[in-house]
Scaffold this motif. Structure first.
Motif, PDB file in Angstrom:
ATOM      1  N   THR A 104       0.829  -1.197   0.000  1.00 62.57           N
ATOM      2  CA  THR A 104       0.000   0.000   0.000  1.00 62.57           C
ATOM      3  C   THR A 104       0.865   1.250   0.000  1.00 62.57           C
ATOM      4  N   ASN A 105       0.529   2.177  -0.877  1.00 64.19           N
ATOM      5  CA  ASN A 105       1.261   3.443  -0.963  1.00 64.19           C
ATOM      6  C   ASN A 105       0.621   4.446  -0.018  1.00 64.19           C
ATOM      7  N   ILE A 106       1.365   4.879   0.977  1.00 65.53           N
ATOM      8  CA  ILE A 106       0.826   5.801   1.978  1.00 65.53           C
ATOM      9  C   ILE A 106       0.577   7.170   1.371  1.00 65.53           C
ATOM     10  N   ILE A 107       1.448   7.604   0.459  1.00 63.91           N
ATOM     11  CA  ILE A 107       1.318   8.940  -0.133  1.00 63.91           C
ATOM     12  C   ILE A 107       0.240   8.900  -1.212  1.00 63.91           C
ATOM     13  N   PRO A 108      -0.739   9.805  -1.149  1.00 63.76           N
ATOM     14  CA  PRO A 108      -1.797   9.831  -2.176  1.00 63.76           C
ATOM     15  C   PRO A 108      -1.216  10.098  -3.560  1.00 63.76           C
ATOM     16  N   PRO A 109      -1.770   9.493  -4.601  1.00 66.26           N
ATOM     17  CA  PRO A 109      -1.241   9.683  -5.970  1.00 66.26           C
ATOM     18  C   PRO A 109      -1.231  11.140  -6.411  1.00 66.26           C
ATOM     19  N   LYS A 110      -2.285  11.892  -6.062  1.00 67.38           N
ATOM     20  CA  LYS A 110      -2.334  13.302  -6.471  1.00 67.38           C
ATOM     21  C   LYS A 110      -1.182  14.091  -5.851  1.00 67.38           C
TER      22      LYS A 110
END
Length: 758
Positions: free
Chosen positions: A2-8
């Protein structure tokens, strides 16, 4: 995963990280060139914090941005939705970061320790050159190769100048550049061999010794005092800087240099002498912390001209390329490059030209340029123009911009420190984060201007001592005095036991005694001369002047001992331990007398604060209470309350019977000198007021002089970038007057001749 940093957020960072880093790097350069020159005349915490943070971030941000550019060129996949920078434009930005790493002329080193890291900066220069070169090679072929090459040349020159300045400012190299050629002296062996041969041949001969020409012990202070212009002060400061800059690295000086310096300063007024010292210390600051030594010279001027021409040419080439790619249409929506990238590039170019122009203007009108000019008319023209150009000298800022140091002396009082306790939890938290010393400075340190009459007082006392120092041996004896010289001259033999102790103990004794005498004003203890002589007003003014001088110098010396321990490390001994033990005993005494919270009722600080500001208003109407609170918190009210508390504390201390020495009752485990100082204060109060304050003020000047000459030279140099210290001025002034142990070449070369008798 899971990527903690939002894609935007990640896309936003990928798109703007390079642009923001480059603009932030430019902003840091503007901050440095704006604030760096002010640190030598305004050593405030805010100015220091701004310069320190900008200095550290500037290198990191520039190096980080170079890495981003290299990464952007290597990454062929573009994940941003908006247009990105072209490869040629990215390569064009890289040399600007090399330029920023070179830094402004106004600061190369934040502290002396930065100069010692010149090898690291040299290695960094090579690494960054390789990185920028790699970026440029990746972008080839490029339409912007001409301006990129020009900017690469400018960036390399600027970074090389900084590295060279750090190399010259390194104390080891600074000393090596001033060492004279090795001197074996006259050929002793040859003379002795010739003498022996004459004896063997039974030829009568004798050796005749002649002293070096120029050696003389005639008084060099019998000169007429004359005023000098500001331009002459700059010239005099530069001349003495070239002679005595070796002080910073503990070089020795000759009797001729001592004689010339004494003659010059004996002929100066106090105001002119301090102007010359300001200029001299300012040159030392420039030599250690800026690029002024590097850029002042034929090579420096040529390189500066090359940089200016290249910057303007790079702007012209980019503007021509920009115009050509748009076919003459300057509308942003028709640009092939991202519109914001073009604005960033113009900002970098205009910013670089602007910063370079400011540096050139400062260079032209600097003291270095004035002293290097050969024609007096040109010197006067530049000097007068500089004074007229400083049109911003208005209001309260005029004095700040017109001086070369802060003209401030910090103050710290032991009694006041003990009476203003903080909540214990604040001390615990601050100590855990390592901020306790900073918090102490914020709360307890005060600053005041160095008065002109105090400068006169110090200067005249030092000149009087210098007149007695006919040779360097006597000068060393005078410098070794730390109050005993004054006491013997004033026939105060009973007080010599309070100076024949360790320096830190003597300083604390006289500091507390000064406070006890200063805040305990008894009308019956007036000088009998006052009021009975026609000059009573003059005597009162003299008493008040010496009283204030004693207090100011006392608080200043305690500030150096407690808050600048590295500066006093050579003479401080166990000063920190002695200060803490004395404070603890004073707090214990004040609590027992209910002067501070925690006495017989064991109130804690919070309860005491609550009673002070709330319980005292009981019985008033709600309106009156609300009106009383602002009055309680006003500066004037707090100051009056503080003064009353200090006076009460000093009075209570003087009421203690001190018929037995404290060490005989308490032993020597505790290093407190609180009640020993009470004994000293009572002995001082036995004198008439006029003599008392005269002796005390002169003792404090002698203690200041002792500290000045016994502090390590590099600790004085460290203060040049922090607004300067009065003790550094005294250190340099004493050397100029021939007081100190730096003058070790007294006799020079003897000229021995072998004379054959007929």
């Amino acid at each position: 995963m899971t990527n903690i940093i939002p894609p935007k957020l990640k896309n936003l960072w990928d798109e703007w990280n390079l642009r923001s880093s480059i603009l932030f790097s430019l902003f840091l350069q503007i901050l440095l060139i704006s604030f760096a020159p002010s640190r030598k005349r305004r050593g405030t915490t805010f100015i220091t914090l701004v310069i320190w943070s900008s200095y550290l971030l500037a290198d990191w941000v520039a190096a980080f941005a170079v890495g981003l550019i290299s990464n952007s060129l290597s990454n062929k996949t573009n994940k941003c939705e908006t247009p990105v920078q072209t490869e040629g434009l990215l390569a064009f930005w890289a040399p600007f970061l090399l330029l920023h790493l070179g830094g402004p002329d106004a600061i190369t080193a934040f502290s002396l320790e930065d100069n010692e890291l010149w090898i690291r900066h040299l290695f960094s220069l090579l690494i960054q050159l390789v990185a920028v070169g790699y970026v440029i090679i990746q972008s080839l072929p490029s339409d912007l190769w001409i301006p990129t090459t020009l900017m690469l040349l400018v960036g390399t020159i600027k970074y090389a100048e900084r590295t060279r300045a750090l190399y010259l400012g390194c104390l080891g190299n600074f000393k090596a550049n001033m060492l004279p050629a090795a001197d074996a002296g006259p050929n002793y062996a040859q003379l002795m061999e010739e003498n022996s041969s004459k004896k063997i041949a039974h030829v009568p001969a004798e050796i005749k010794i002649e002293k070096e020409i120029g050696r003389g012990d005639a008084a060099d202070y019998d000169v007429r005092v004359e005023r000098i212009s500001e331009l002459d002060a700059v010239a005099g400061g530069f001349r003495h800087f070239n002679i005595f800059k070796g002080l910073i690295v503990d070089l020795m000086f000759t009797f001729n240099e001592r004689k010339e310096s004494r003659k010059y300063f004996f002929a100066r007024t106090t105001e002119d002498a301090f102007k010359v010292l300001e200029v001299e210390l300012n040159f030392m600051y420039d030599a250690l912390y800026t690029k002024m030594v590097v850029v002042n010279g034929k090579i420096g001027y040529i390189l500066r001209f090359v940089c200016s021409v290249c910057l303007v040419a790079a702007l012209e080439r980019f503007a021509a390329h920009h115009k050509h790619t748009n076919g003459g249409d300057h509308r942003p929506d028709r640009l092939k490059m991202h519109v914001f990238d073009v604005y960033v590039t113009y900002a970098l170019l205009i910013g670089a030209i602007g910063l370079d122009s400011i540096a050139i203007i400062k260079l032209i009108f600097s003291d270095w340029t004035i002293v290097r000019l050969k024609y007096p008319i040109a010197k006067k023209l530049i000097f007068e123009t500089r004074k007229k150009l400083t049109f911003w000298r208005i209001g309260r800022w005029s004095k700040a911009f017109g001086r070369r140091w802060s003209n401030k002396m910090s103050q710290h009082s032991l009694v006041r420190f003990c009476l203003k306790e903080r909540f214990k939890w604040i001390n615990v938290v601050a100590d855990w984060f390592g901020l306790l010393d900073i918090l102490d400075e914020i709360q307890y340190k005060r600053s005041r201007d160095v008065r002109d009459d105090m400068k006169i007082f110090i200067f005249e006392l030092l000149k009087e001592k210098a007149r007695k120092a006919e040779d360097s041996k006597t000068a060393r004896e005078i410098c070794a005095a730390r109050g005993d010289w004054v006491l013997l001259q004033s026939a105060c033999h009973s007080l010599t036991e309070f100076v024949d102790v360790e320096f830190d103990e003597s300083l604390l004794l006289w500091h507390i005694a000064t406070d006890l005498c200063f805040f305990e004003m008894d009308d019956k203890d007036q000088d009998p001369e006052v009021g009975s002589q026609p000059t009573s007003d003059q005597i009162k003014a003299e008493i008040n002047r010496n009283r204030l001088f004693s207090k100011y110098l006392s608080d200043y010396m305690l500030y150096l001992l407690v808050m600048r321990p590295t500066m006093m490390s050579a003479v401080a001994g166990i000063g920190q331990i002695r200060f803490r033990d004395t404070c603890e005993e004073a707090k214990k005494f004040f609590r027992r007398k209910d002067i501070i919270a925690g006495g017989r009722f064991k109130e804690n600080s919070l309860l005491s604060w609550f009673k002070k500001f709330f319980i005292s208003s009981r019985g008033r109407s709600e309106w009156n209470c609300s009106m009383a609170w602002p009055h309680k918190f006003s500066y004037e009210t707090r100051k009056i309350s503080e003064m009353k508390k200090i006076e009460e504390a000093c009075a209570e201390l003087l009421l203690i019977e001190t018929v037995v020495k404290p060490v005989e009752v308490k032993g020597d485990r505790s290093k407190s000198v609180l009640f020993d100082a009470c004994i000293l204060a009572k002995k001082l109060k036995e004198m008439n007021e006029r003599k008392r304050w005269k002796v005390m003020s002169e003792v404090w000047v002698e203690l200041l002089s002792y500290a000045a000459t016994h502090c390590r030279a590099n600790t004085h140099a460290q203060q040049f970038s922090k607004g300067g210290e009065l003790v550094s001025f005294v250190w340099l002034l004493m050397t100029q007057l021939g007081l100190g142990d730096q003058f070790r070449v007294e006799a020079g070369h003897a000229r021995a001749k072998l004379l054959v008798q007929k």
